[in-house]
Design an enzyme around this catalytic site. Structure first.
Site, PDB file in Angstrom:
ATOM      1  N   GLU A 201       5.373   1.071   3.895  1.00 32.67           N
ATOM      2  CA  GLU A 201       4.318   1.159   4.912  1.00 32.67           C
ATOM      3  C   GLU A 201       4.542   2.378   5.808  1.00 32.67           C
ATOM      4  O   GLU A 201       3.588   3.012   6.263  1.00 32.67           O
ATOM      5  CB  GLU A 201       4.250  -0.158   5.719  1.00 32.67           C
ATOM      6  CG  GLU A 201       3.642  -1.274   4.872  1.00 32.67           C
ATOM      7  CD  GLU A 201       4.065  -2.669   5.244  1.00 32.67           C
ATOM      8  OE1 GLU A 201       4.658  -2.890   6.312  1.00 32.67           O
ATOM      9  OE2 GLU A 201       3.806  -3.580   4.420  1.00 32.67           O
TER      10      GLU A 201
ATOM     11  N   GLU B 240      11.208  -2.215  -3.720  1.00 32.19           N
ATOM     12  CA  GLU B 240       9.972  -2.887  -3.313  1.00 32.19           C
ATOM     13  C   GLU B 240       8.784  -2.190  -3.964  1.00 32.19           C
ATOM     14  O   GLU B 240       8.266  -1.197  -3.414  1.00 32.19           O
ATOM     15  CB  GLU B 240       9.824  -2.828  -1.787  1.00 32.19           C
ATOM     16  CG  GLU B 240      10.918  -3.545  -1.044  1.00 32.19           C
ATOM     17  CD  GLU B 240      10.434  -4.070   0.301  1.00 32.19           C
ATOM     18  OE1 GLU B 240      10.673  -5.245   0.568  1.00 32.19           O
ATOM     19  OE2 GLU B 240       9.790  -3.313   1.055  1.00 32.19           O
TER      20      GLU B 240
ATOM     21  N   LYS C 297       7.902  -7.246  10.142  1.00 31.23           N
ATOM     22  CA  LYS C 297       6.830  -6.254  10.365  1.00 31.23           C
ATOM     23  C   LYS C 297       6.345  -6.375  11.813  1.00 31.23           C
ATOM     24  O   LYS C 297       7.134  -6.735  12.692  1.00 31.23           O
ATOM     25  CB  LYS C 297       5.703  -6.431   9.355  1.00 31.23           C
ATOM     26  CG  LYS C 297       6.220  -6.499   7.923  1.00 31.23           C
ATOM     27  CD  LYS C 297       5.158  -6.289   6.909  1.00 31.23           C
ATOM     28  CE  LYS C 297       5.736  -6.548   5.529  1.00 31.23           C
ATOM     29  NZ  LYS C 297       4.901  -6.045   4.461  1.00 31.23           N
TER      30      LYS C 297
ATOM     31  N   GLY D  36       3.023  -7.832  -0.065  1.00 30.55           N
ATOM     32  CA  GLY D  36       1.937  -8.482   0.665  1.00 30.55           C
ATOM     33  C   GLY D  36       0.732  -8.817  -0.201  1.00 30.55           C
ATOM     34  O   GLY D  36      -0.321  -9.194   0.313  1.00 30.55           O
TER      35      GLY D  36
ATOM     36  N   HIS E  88      10.563   2.118   4.454  1.00 33.61           N
ATOM     37  CA  HIS E  88       9.644   1.087   3.966  1.00 33.61           C
ATOM     38  C   HIS E  88       8.349   1.770   3.512  1.00 33.61           C
ATOM     39  O   HIS E  88       7.908   2.749   4.121  1.00 33.61           O
ATOM     40  CB  HIS E  88       9.360   0.065   5.073  1.00 33.61           C
ATOM     41  CG  HIS E  88       8.646  -1.146   4.562  1.00 33.61           C
ATOM     42  ND1 HIS E  88       7.298  -1.139   4.305  1.00 33.61           N
ATOM     43  CD2 HIS E  88       9.089  -2.374   4.220  1.00 33.61           C
ATOM     44  CE1 HIS E  88       6.938  -2.327   3.833  1.00 33.61           C
ATOM     45  NE2 HIS E  88       8.019  -3.095   3.767  1.00 33.61           N
TER      46      HIS E  88
ATOM     47  N   SER F 281       6.422  -9.948  -2.317  1.00 36.39           N
ATOM     48  CA  SER F 281       5.880 -11.289  -2.570  1.00 36.39           C
ATOM     49  C   SER F 281       6.927 -12.279  -3.076  1.00 36.39           C
ATOM     50  O   SER F 281       6.652 -13.094  -3.962  1.00 36.39           O
ATOM     51  CB  SER F 281       4.682 -11.211  -3.530  1.00 36.39           C
ATOM     52  OG  SER F 281       3.643 -10.441  -2.946  1.00 36.39           O
TER      53      SER F 281
ATOM     54  N   ASN G 176      11.832  -9.242   6.931  1.00 33.46           N
ATOM     55  CA  ASN G 176      11.175  -8.102   7.580  1.00 33.46           C
ATOM     56  C   ASN G 176       9.920  -8.653   8.254  1.00 33.46           C
ATOM     57  O   ASN G 176       8.934  -8.925   7.589  1.00 33.46           O
ATOM     58  CB  ASN G 176      10.808  -7.039   6.528  1.00 33.46           C
ATOM     59  CG  ASN G 176       9.920  -5.955   7.110  1.00 33.46           C
ATOM     60  OD1 ASN G 176       9.812  -5.823   8.332  1.00 33.46           O
ATOM     61  ND2 ASN G 176       9.284  -5.169   6.239  1.00 33.46           N
TER      62      ASN G 176
HETATM   63  C1  PEP Z   1       8.100  -6.170   2.741  1.00 38.23           C
HETATM   64  O1  PEP Z   1       7.178  -5.665   3.367  1.00 38.23           O
HETATM   65  O2  PEP Z   1       9.244  -5.745   2.900  1.00 38.23           O
HETATM   66  C2  PEP Z   1       7.777  -7.270   1.828  1.00 38.23           C
HETATM   67  C3  PEP Z   1       8.603  -7.519   0.863  1.00 38.23           C
HETATM   68  O3  PEP Z   1       6.601  -7.980   2.067  1.00 38.23           O
HETATM   69  P1  PEP Z   1       6.082  -9.307   1.312  1.00 38.23           P
HETATM   70  O4  PEP Z   1       7.279 -10.194   1.075  1.00 38.23           O
HETATM   71  O5  PEP Z   1       5.106  -9.892   2.260  1.00 38.23           O
HETATM   72  O6  PEP Z   1       5.478  -8.848   0.023  1.00 38.23           O
END
Ligand code: PEP
Length: 258
Positions: free
Chosen positions: A102, A172, A15, A178, A100, A214, A13
């Site tokens: 976000e 998630e 972003k 992040g 997601h 992460s 992803n």
């Molecule tokens: C995401 O935003 O889908 C995600 C998993 O981000 P990160 O791997 O940076 O934590």
């Protein structure tokens, strides 16, 4: 079906990152590196929709598939700035992420809206990657299952059993996205087992369940070895070809053919 029979799926992803030149280098490296993976490890990248055509032209003929990070809840019309799911289909895409955290947080997307978007993605012949996850507050209050179960149920209520079988679900935890602080393998597995049972009740026990939050080359293999973790949705680490490919290799190490 066992964990191994389901194979593994790793999706990046991106972003809101990337520019034409940097994307080209990243896409080419991922396409090349993915050619060395076993057939039961599938790899995808969800790019900003503006770069779909670039992803299509550089990934066509490679084992890597592509997609977007969101779609409109509408198929067409006066919705300035929106991108409809059928438009995404025009560019040979496979995936569309919906829900997601976000988007739920910054764009106030409700569970109901996420369910409608899932329907639009399915109607367009794409595979929705439905994200669910709890905040740190919700986890500490002991309501993780209630939160992720509620988010998933809203989607499952709006799709048939056949459609449910076409989903990918990504767990998630918001507190792990992040932040550099991944869920432990045991924490992630516990939620995945819960989600698997919910999906099984809908007749969709075998949908790929991805963990996101992460994931890095150092923790990927342990996560991917868990019984109900079928791969990962990768944010930050998907922007670095070496890291993303190392995560794909960790998936291969846990697959049958790997
Ligand atoms: C995401 O935003 O889908 C995600 C998993 O981000 P990160 O791997 O940076 O934590």
């Amino acid at each position: 079906m066992s964990n191994q029979q389901r194979g593994k799926l790793v999706v990046g992803n991106w972003k809101m990152h990337g520019r034409l030149a940097a994307n080209a280098a990243l896409l080419q490296a991922v396409a090349q590196g993915s050619g060395e993976l076993p057939a039961d490890v599938r790899v995808g990248v969800c790019v900003p929709s503006l770069y779909l055509a670039q992803a299509q032209s550089l990934l066509k003929g490679s084992p890597v598939v592509w997609g977007v990070q969101d779609v409109s809840a509408f198929t067409h019309g006066a919705y300035t700035g929106e991108v409809a799911a059928p438009m995404v289909t025009d560019f040979g895409a496979t995936f569309a992420i919906v829900g997601h955290s976000e988007r739920r947080a910054y764009h106030r997307e409700s569970a109901e809206l996420v369910a409608v978007k899932t329907q639009r993605v399915l109607e367009a012949g794409l595979t929705p990657i439905v994200c669910v996850g709890e905040t740190l507050e919700e986890r500490e209050a002991g309501s993780t299952e209630q939160v992720v179960g509620g988010q998933l149920d809203e989607v499952l209520a709006k799709v048939s059993a056949q459609e449910a079988a076409r989903l990918v679900v990504a767990y998630e935890p918001v507190w792990a996205i992040g932040t550099g602080k991944s869920a432990s393998a045991a924490q992630a597995q516990a939620v995945h087992a819960f989600l698997r049972a919910r999906l099984a009740a809908k007749g969709a026990a075998d949908v790929p369940l991805l963990y996101g939050g992460s994931v890095k080359p150092e923790n990927a293999e342990e996560l991917f070895r868990q019984l109900d973790i079928d791969g990962g949705l990768i944010g930050g680490a998907s922007l670095k070809d070496q890291d993303f490919l190392a995560i794909c290799k960790a998936a291969a190490a846990t697959s049958v053919a790997g």
